[in-house]
Motif scaffolding. Structure first.
Motif, PDB file in Angstrom:
ATOM      1  N   VAL A  62       0.760  -1.227   0.038  1.00  0.00           N
ATOM      2  CA  VAL A  62       0.032   0.131   0.098  1.00  0.00           C
ATOM      3  C   VAL A  62       0.735   1.261   0.089  1.00  0.00           C
ATOM      4  CG1 VAL A  62      -1.960   1.273   1.049  1.00  0.00           C
ATOM      5  CG2 VAL A  62      -1.578  -1.323   1.253  1.00  0.00           C
TER       6      VAL A  62
ATOM      7  N   THR B 210      -7.806   4.684  -3.528  1.00  0.00           N
ATOM      8  CA  THR B 210      -8.691   3.549  -3.344  1.00  0.00           C
ATOM      9  C   THR B 210      -8.659   3.656  -1.687  1.00  0.00           C
ATOM     10  OG1 THR B 210      -7.903   2.523  -5.131  1.00  0.00           O
ATOM     11  CG2 THR B 210      -8.835   1.101  -3.292  1.00  0.00           C
TER      12      THR B 210
ATOM     13  N   SER C 184      -3.361   4.025  -2.281  1.00  0.00           N
ATOM     14  CA  SER C 184      -4.207   4.692  -1.215  1.00  0.00           C
ATOM     15  C   SER C 184      -4.799   6.297  -1.422  1.00  0.00           C
ATOM     16  CB  SER C 184      -3.927   4.504   0.200  1.00  0.00           C
ATOM     17  OG  SER C 184      -2.546   4.904   0.254  1.00  0.00           O
TER      18      SER C 184
ATOM     19  N   VAL D 282      -1.974  -1.480  -3.820  1.00  0.00           N
ATOM     20  CA  VAL D 282      -2.991  -0.691  -3.351  1.00  0.00           C
ATOM     21  C   VAL D 282      -2.588   0.777  -3.670  1.00  0.00           C
ATOM     22  CG1 VAL D 282      -5.097   0.171  -1.958  1.00  0.00           C
ATOM     23  CG2 VAL D 282      -4.550  -2.578  -2.128  1.00  0.00           C
TER      24      VAL D 282
ATOM     25  N   ALA E  94      -9.970  -2.247   0.495  1.00  0.00           N
ATOM     26  CA  ALA E  94      -8.952  -3.041  -0.340  1.00  0.00           C
ATOM     27  C   ALA E  94      -8.392  -4.275   0.378  1.00  0.00           C
ATOM     28  CB  ALA E  94      -7.932  -1.879  -1.180  1.00  0.00           C
TER      29      ALA E  94
END
Length: 360
Positions: free
Chosen positions: A209, A233, A230, A228, A238
């Motif tokens: 992330v 998202t 962030s 991911v 997630a």
């Protein structure tokens, strides 16, 4: 006889670092002089320069280093001249209450050199993390020297701080095991080392992330199975969706900010583990509902230096590197000289490098 060598110091808060002459004493009892081969440029060095550690200027910067023992003082038996060593900043005493309990990685009485390195006018220097390795030769406690098999110093020297902190956060503190799901928030050098550690330990789902697509792409090289961003998202949702709706078994927070710690807390499975290895500033605070702390169970841990025992972990990780199972080379973004450290700080701040490594 004391030696005068070139080293990099920070004289005052925020001022550019300087390459100056430094006087290194002969090693006294329990001390060693090490000829530095390489030293990584770590965020901690920048924290020292910015006054984020303390105000004991001038600082002799650098601590993520490897080199050869040149001389040892009276009573030193653990290393000898000619030994290839990685420097560590937690030389365990073997006698304090943590050591007596069989947990020397928590040693409360770690050692540094007794004597001081100085400027040529006699001004005493404060070595970063008790090491001070942006220098041709440095004086340390002999216990800060961990003998390892010879290998590329630029790569294995990074075990002295950031890489060990990340790897250990996942493996030692987090206890990642075979088949576990792991999320790592923050994919700089420490975070990517945590990802690599999770891979070595046998995790099958490893979620990286970050807010940088470039860093997330890089994280795949170290073993991330999913990424991911962030910024665009919801990281918690997630991570849950990638772990069957449950959350990860272990979440490593490698940023050191309240908002990312909260993400880590809610992104773990019930009875899962959160590991804080990112270094917060003294003013930062996190607020969580106590019912959530109680109701989710598990463990909230902080990781000191990856809860490592250098004499155990450094040689093991060097062997993994030599076997091709732990890609330390990938952490070395560039190799630079002593005069390039200020520029390296700028690149670090901009997120352009994992590690700039000074070669001497």
């Amino acid at each position: 006889m004391p030696q005068t060598v070139k080293g990099v110091i920070s004289r005052s808060k925020g001022a550019d670092v300087e390459v100056v002459d430094v006087v290194v004493p002969d090693p006294g009892p329990g001390e060693a002089v090490v000829k530095i081969e390489t030293c990584g440029v770590c965020h901690t060095d920048l924290h020292y320069r910015e006054g984020g550690i303390n105000d004991d200027y001038p600082f002799l910067l650098g601590h993520e280093a490897a080199g050869y023992v040149e001389a040892v003082g009276e009573g030193v038996t653990d290393v000898a001249p000619g030994d290839f060593v990685i420097l560590n900043w937690r030389a365990v005493c073997g006698q304090c209450r943590a050591c007596a309990k069989g947990k020397p990685w928590y040693c409360f009485n770690t050692a540094n050199a007794t004597q001081k390195m100085t400027l040529t006018d006699g001004t005493e220097l404060t070595p970063a993390l008790g090491i001070g390795a942006f220098i041709e030769k440095t004086l340390v406690a002999s216990g800060q020297c961990t003998k390892v098999p010879e290998a590329d110093a630029a790569a294995v020297g990074l075990l002295g701080c950031g890489v060990m902190a990340g790897f250990g956060a996942a493996v030692n503190t987090g206890g990642v095991g075979r088949g576990d799901s792991v999320a790592v928030i923050g994919c700089g050098g420490v975070g990517n080392a945590a990802i690599a550690g999770a891979l070595v330990a046998g995790a099958t789902t490893i979620i990286a992330v970050d807010v940088s697509d470039a860093k997330l792409e890089q994280a795949k090289h170290f073993g991330a199975t999913h990424t991911v961003n962030s910024r665009s998202t919801d990281a918690v949702e997630a991570i849950r969706s990638l772990t069957g709706g449950n959350g990860a078994d272990v979440v490593v927070e490698a940023v050191g900010r309240p908002e990312t710690y909260e993400q880590a807390f809610y992104a773990r499975d019930l009875a899962g583990t959160v590991v804080l290895v990112g270094v917060p500033t003294p003013d930062q605070q996190v607020t969580l509902p106590m019912i959530d702390i109680f109701g989710r169970g598990g463990a909230l841990k902080s990781s000191w230096y990856g809860d490592c025992l250098p004499s155990r972990d450094f040689p093991m990780l060097v062997e993994l590197y030599k076997q091709g199972r732990f890609d330390l080379d990938a952490f070395v973004t560039e190799r630079i000289g002593l005069g390039d450290i200020e520029a390296a700080f700028d690149k670090m701040h901009a997120g352009e490098v994992l590690r700039s490594v000074v070669e001497l």
